[in-house]
Design an enzyme around this catalytic site. Structure first.
Site, mmCIF file in Angstrom:
data_model
loop_
_atom_site.group_PDB
_atom_site.id
_atom_site.type_symbol
_atom_site.label_atom_id
_atom_site.label_comp_id
_atom_site.label_asym_id
_atom_site.label_seq_id
_atom_site.Cartn_x
_atom_site.Cartn_y
_atom_site.Cartn_z
ATOM 1 N N CYS A 155 0.763 -1.161 0.125
ATOM 2 C CA CYS A 155 0.024 0.041 -0.128
ATOM 3 C C CYS A 155 0.834 1.213 -0.007
ATOM 4 C CB CYS A 155 -0.898 -0.074 1.280
ATOM 5 S SG CYS A 155 -0.056 -0.539 2.737
ATOM 6 N N GLN A 213 2.196 5.599 8.731
ATOM 7 C CA GLN A 213 1.194 4.654 8.478
ATOM 8 C C GLN A 213 0.270 4.342 9.213
ATOM 9 O OE1 GLN A 213 4.581 2.474 6.154
ATOM 10 N NE2 GLN A 213 2.722 1.078 6.230
ATOM 11 N N HIS A 264 -2.479 6.135 4.684
ATOM 12 C CA HIS A 264 -0.988 6.462 4.936
ATOM 13 C C HIS A 264 -0.418 7.919 4.550
ATOM 14 C CE1 HIS A 264 -1.165 2.226 6.051
ATOM 15 N NE2 HIS A 264 -0.492 1.900 5.262
#
Length: 348
Positions: free
Chosen positions: A131, A158, A251
């Site tokens: 991600c 994150q 994030h």
């Protein structure tokens, strides 16, 4: 002319990313003739709503993929290693959201805005990148194409949802306990299976995944290696420090880059990103406009701001990149890959 429809399976259908995949398939109106939802035996029997109908989740087995055209996997690397080859044998194209196959030479690692062309080289399995890698390369690829890219240094901030639903619940319980002056024993972070655990509430943990022998964590090495693979540049200099913060979803990344041209201006970079696919520019510091995780939740784009020139290097720039880690960082990128496969007539 009728639109070709596909038999689609979602593996890990009851998990956070699996549920987001199902929601995204519905919102995008992906052409589905049959939807098969699969999970562990523990979650089998669960009912999931799709386009107004209840679909029963089945236990994932090798024979579950008979007749399936496209299988979206997000049930953990061990499940992918066990069942993805079976899905391919039954004729399905697999889009895998785990790290199981990402660095396999025969498996394309794809962010459609960056390297959609790699889809044509698949041998049955296509990997969805990490991600934090996805949002960074989506923002940097336009700059690489225009000016070249020599170096990337990224520090991530994150969200806890990247560690799973249990970690999110623990963060909320820890926060409540600390505010009430009560004790709470951490069990999930930084890594559930590691030796020590630390509280994430009101904290920052500079470890995501386990440490490698070189002092970098596995998450950091994923960012480093995946970026080079996606951008087709083994010589690109990449360094990463990955940190977990008490944010539920979204994030954020502080990114320093060095481009291959000393005469690039901040406004030129802004203009490139204004027109970049899948990117939203939010960069007006005089009015305190910049991306934040809270604002990115539920949105498919990658948001970029705080673009500024380095004070010492003519070709150096700093920027701030934010995205919903469960959406663009997982489910949406997977569905984008599926849409690309259909549009390119690779999915048959």
């Amino acid at each position: 002319m009728s639109v070709k429809q596909f038999h689609v399976a979602v593996v890990g259908a009851t998990g956070a990313v699996g549920q987001q995949m199902i929601k995204t398939l519905e919102e995008r109106d992906f052409p589905i003739s049959t939807l098969t939802l699969l999970s562990s035996s523990r979650s089998a029997g669960t009912k999931v709503s799709f386009k107004g109908e209840e679909v029963t989740v089945l236990e994932a087995k090798p024979e579950s993929f008979i007749g399936v055209d496209l299988a979206l996997f997000s049930a953990g690397g061990s499940i992918s290693k066990q069942l993805a080859p079976a899905a391919v044998r039954h004729g399905a194209i697999v889009v895998d959201n785990t790290s199981a196959f990402r660095m396999n030479e025969d498996v394309p690692l794809v962010v459609p805005e960056v390297n959609e062309r790699d889809l044509s080289d698949h041998k049955g399995i296509i990997a969805n990148p990490n991600c934090s890698t996805i949002q960074m390369v989506a923002a940097l690829e336009p700059l690489k194409q225009a000016y070249g890219l020599n170096k990337i240094i990224v520090s991530t901030y994150q969200a806890v949802s990247g560690a799973g639903a249990g970690a999110v619940t623990e963060m909320k319980e820890q926060s409540k306990a600390m505010l009430e002056g009560q004790s709470h024993t951490p069990e999930y972070l930084p890594v559930k299976g590691d030796k020590k655990h630390y509280p994430i509430a009101f904290n920052a943990i500079p470890q995501i995944d386990v440490f490698e022998e070189n002092g970098f964590t596995y998450e950091e090495m994923k960012m480093i290696n995946e970026t080079k693979k996606i951008m087709h540049d083994a010589e690109l200099e990449v360094a990463a420090t990955c940190v977990r913060l008490p944010i539920e979803t979204g994030h954020a990344e502080s990114v320093y880059i060095e481009v291959g041209n000393d005469d690039v201006s901040v406004e030129q970079i802004r203009e490139l990103l204004r027109n970049a696919p899948g990117v939203t520019l939010q960069d007006d510091p005089t009015n305190q406009v910049y991306p934040m995780p809270l604002d990115a939740v539920g949105k498919p784009d990658v948001f970029v701001g705080r673009i500024r020139k380095d004070l010492d290097r003519k070709n150096g720039f700093h920027m701030w990149i934010v995205s919903d880690n469960l959406l663009k960082g997982a489910a949406w990128n997977s569905v984008q890959i599926a849409e690309s496969l259909a549009a390119l007539n690779i999915l048959k």
